[in-house]
Write a protein that holds these residues in place. Structure first.
Motif, PDB file in Angstrom:
ATOM      1  N   UNK A 161     -10.570   1.783  16.891  1.00 47.69           N
ATOM      2  CA  UNK A 161      -9.230   1.619  17.594  1.00 47.69           C
ATOM      3  C   UNK A 161      -9.310   2.385  18.814  1.00 47.69           C
ATOM      4  N   UNK A 162      -8.393   1.831  19.944  1.00 48.96           N
ATOM      5  CA  UNK A 162      -7.928   2.315  21.008  1.00 48.96           C
ATOM      6  C   UNK A 162      -7.186   3.516  20.785  1.00 48.96           C
ATOM      7  N   UNK A 163      -6.674   4.307  22.057  1.00 51.36           N
ATOM      8  CA  UNK A 163      -5.789   5.391  21.926  1.00 51.36           C
ATOM      9  C   UNK A 163      -4.416   5.039  21.663  1.00 51.36           C
ATOM     10  N   UNK A 164      -4.089   3.846  22.106  1.00 54.55           N
ATOM     11  CA  UNK A 164      -2.565   3.492  21.929  1.00 54.55           C
ATOM     12  C   UNK A 164      -1.977   3.248  23.079  1.00 54.55           C
ATOM     13  N   UNK A 182     -13.465  -0.918  11.970  1.00 55.28           N
ATOM     14  CA  UNK A 182     -12.629  -1.036  13.209  1.00 55.28           C
ATOM     15  C   UNK A 182     -12.626  -0.019  13.962  1.00 55.28           C
ATOM     16  N   UNK A 202      -3.238   8.092   7.498  1.00 59.79           N
ATOM     17  CA  UNK A 202      -2.964   6.591   6.936  1.00 59.79           C
ATOM     18  C   UNK A 202      -4.068   6.131   6.172  1.00 59.79           C
ATOM     19  N   UNK A 257      -7.767   6.647   7.613  1.00 60.72           N
ATOM     20  CA  UNK A 257      -7.762   7.077   8.992  1.00 60.72           C
ATOM     21  C   UNK A 257      -6.770   8.534   8.940  1.00 60.72           C
ATOM     22  N   UNK A 301       5.141  11.506   1.884  1.00 54.89           N
ATOM     23  CA  UNK A 301       5.067  11.184   3.121  1.00 54.89           C
ATOM     24  C   UNK A 301       4.791  12.404   3.964  1.00 54.89           C
ATOM     25  N   UNK A 313      -1.558  -1.439   6.088  1.00 53.73           N
ATOM     26  CA  UNK A 313      -1.694   0.078   6.136  1.00 53.73           C
ATOM     27  C   UNK A 313      -0.452   0.387   5.095  1.00 53.73           C
ATOM     28  N   UNK A 314      -0.790   1.856   4.698  1.00 55.09           N
ATOM     29  CA  UNK A 314       0.343   2.456   3.832  1.00 55.09           C
ATOM     30  C   UNK A 314       1.177   3.295   4.843  1.00 55.09           C
ATOM     31  N   UNK A 315       2.330   3.887   4.599  1.00 53.57           N
ATOM     32  CA  UNK A 315       3.231   4.532   5.382  1.00 53.57           C
ATOM     33  C   UNK A 315       2.966   5.846   6.026  1.00 53.57           C
ATOM     34  N   UNK A 365      -4.424   9.788  12.278  1.00 48.99           N
ATOM     35  CA  UNK A 365      -3.681   9.397  13.582  1.00 48.99           C
ATOM     36  C   UNK A 365      -3.103  10.784  14.281  1.00 48.99           C
ATOM     37  N   UNK A 375      -5.479   7.989  18.989  1.00 54.40           N
ATOM     38  CA  UNK A 375      -5.456   6.720  18.313  1.00 54.40           C
ATOM     39  C   UNK A 375      -5.513   7.149  16.685  1.00 54.40           C
ATOM     40  N   UNK A 376      -6.253   5.903  15.986  1.00 53.38           N
ATOM     41  CA  UNK A 376      -6.680   5.821  14.519  1.00 53.38           C
ATOM     42  C   UNK A 376      -7.990   6.427  14.629  1.00 53.38           C
ATOM     43  N   UNK A 392       0.850  -1.275   0.001  1.00 52.03           N
ATOM     44  CA  UNK A 392       0.067  -0.002   0.028  1.00 52.03           C
ATOM     45  C   UNK A 392       0.788   1.240   0.044  1.00 52.03           C
ATOM     46  N   UNK A 406     -11.440   6.798  11.913  1.00 48.37           N
ATOM     47  CA  UNK A 406     -11.750   6.418  10.485  1.00 48.37           C
ATOM     48  C   UNK A 406     -12.615   7.580  10.023  1.00 48.37           C
ATOM     49  N   UNK A 413      -1.739  -0.805  19.488  1.00 49.28           N
ATOM     50  CA  UNK A 413      -3.114  -0.327  19.406  1.00 49.28           C
ATOM     51  C   UNK A 413      -4.040  -1.643  19.409  1.00 49.28           C
ATOM     52  N   UNK A 455       7.997   5.507  13.345  1.00 46.02           N
ATOM     53  CA  UNK A 455       8.087   6.100  11.972  1.00 46.02           C
ATOM     54  C   UNK A 455       7.640   4.971  10.838  1.00 46.02           C
ATOM     55  N   UNK A 456       7.107   3.901  11.338  1.00 42.55           N
ATOM     56  CA  UNK A 456       6.638   2.806  10.638  1.00 42.55           C
ATOM     57  C   UNK A 456       4.892   2.812  10.408  1.00 42.55           C
ATOM     58  N   UNK A 457       4.549   1.766   9.752  1.00 45.42           N
ATOM     59  CA  UNK A 457       2.836   1.665   9.359  1.00 45.42           C
ATOM     60  C   UNK A 457       2.655   0.753  10.420  1.00 45.42           C
ATOM     61  N   UNK A 458       1.299   0.628  11.020  1.00 47.01           N
ATOM     62  CA  UNK A 458       0.732  -0.351  11.952  1.00 47.01           C
ATOM     63  C   UNK A 458       0.734  -1.537  11.088  1.00 47.01           C
TER      64      UNK A 458
END
Lengths: 113, 112
Positions: free
Chosen positions: B102-105, B100, A90, A35, A9, A104-106, A37, A42-43, A4, A45, B89, B41-44
């Motif tokens: 999500x929780x807050x992490x 989905x 995201x 999403x 960025x 997920x994408x970056x 973030x 959190x995330x 994805x 939608x 998460x 710095x990365x994706x979930x």
């Protein structure tokens, strides 16, 4: 291997500009999601799409719209960017409803000045 | 609608110790509970998930438990390692909407 990708960025825009965020997946997935973030939240939608030409509002759709003209591409549009839309965005895709795992994408870090 | 609460927001442990992250959900119709890990710095990425017809699931050093009566589920990481440091998460969804929530992490830091 699912891939994805997101068009940028990092993105800096000015208040009132129209902003396009692009997401592309290469695995023929039916479902796609956007999403945002934010720290401590959190995330959340924004919008999702079960298939081409289809779109559904998520939990925070205000100020956003989406487009899915092709199966592999899902675009998020900020009609008139505002500073409170500064966030990490995201994109995710999923094979189909009921498949559960989202890829997920970056992410695109958008700053609105 | 569904609401997912996650605790703690930050967790620091010594390498080799166990870590537990807890989530509660509000909608008793929710039937799918995944956990995603996001390194800096990365994706979930999905690391483990559980469905409502199962009480516990384990995959090497990680396990998830679900208590449907109390509407809470937990992630357990044993023998933590520095590479476990990340934001975790939890999430919940139900069959008819399939979204989905999500929780807050939880930011987990594992110190050598």
């Amino acid at each position: 291997d699912v891939k994805v990708t997101q068009s940028s960025r990092y993105l800096v825009k000015r208040t009132g500009e129209k902003v396009f965020l692009e997401c592309v997946q290469d695995m023929d997935h039916e479902n796609m999601f956007w999403y945002r973030q934010d720290p401590g939240l959190g995330l959340r939608l924004i919008y999702f799409s079960y298939d081409v030409k289809m779109k559904e509002k998520g939990d925070i759709p205000e100020g956003y719209s989406v487009s899915r003209e092709k199966k592999e591409r899902f675009s998020l549009i900020l009609e008139s960017a505002s500073t409170n839309q500064t966030s990490m965005y995201l994109c995710a895709s999923r094979v189909r409803q009921g498949a559960h795992e989202q890829f997920f994408g970056p992410g695109t870090r958008l700053t609105v000045l | 609608g569904e609401n997912v609460e996650q605790h703690p927001s930050t967790l620091s442990v010594q390498e080799g110790d166990s870590a537990v992250i807890k989530c509660t959900y509000s909608d008793s119709a929710s039937n799918y509970f995944p956990w995603y890990k996001q390194e800096l710095g990365k994706r979930p990425q999905l690391i483990i998930d559980i469905r409502s017809n199962v009480g516990e699931k384990k995959d090497q050093r990680i396990a998830v438990t679900l208590n449907k009566t109390a509407k809470h589920f937990s992630l357990h990481i044993t023998e933590t390692q520095p590479e476990d440091s990340a934001v975790y998460f939890c999430a919940a969804s139900k069959g008819n909407t399939d979204k989905l929530i999500f929780g807050t992490g939880t930011r987990l830091q594992v110190f050598p």
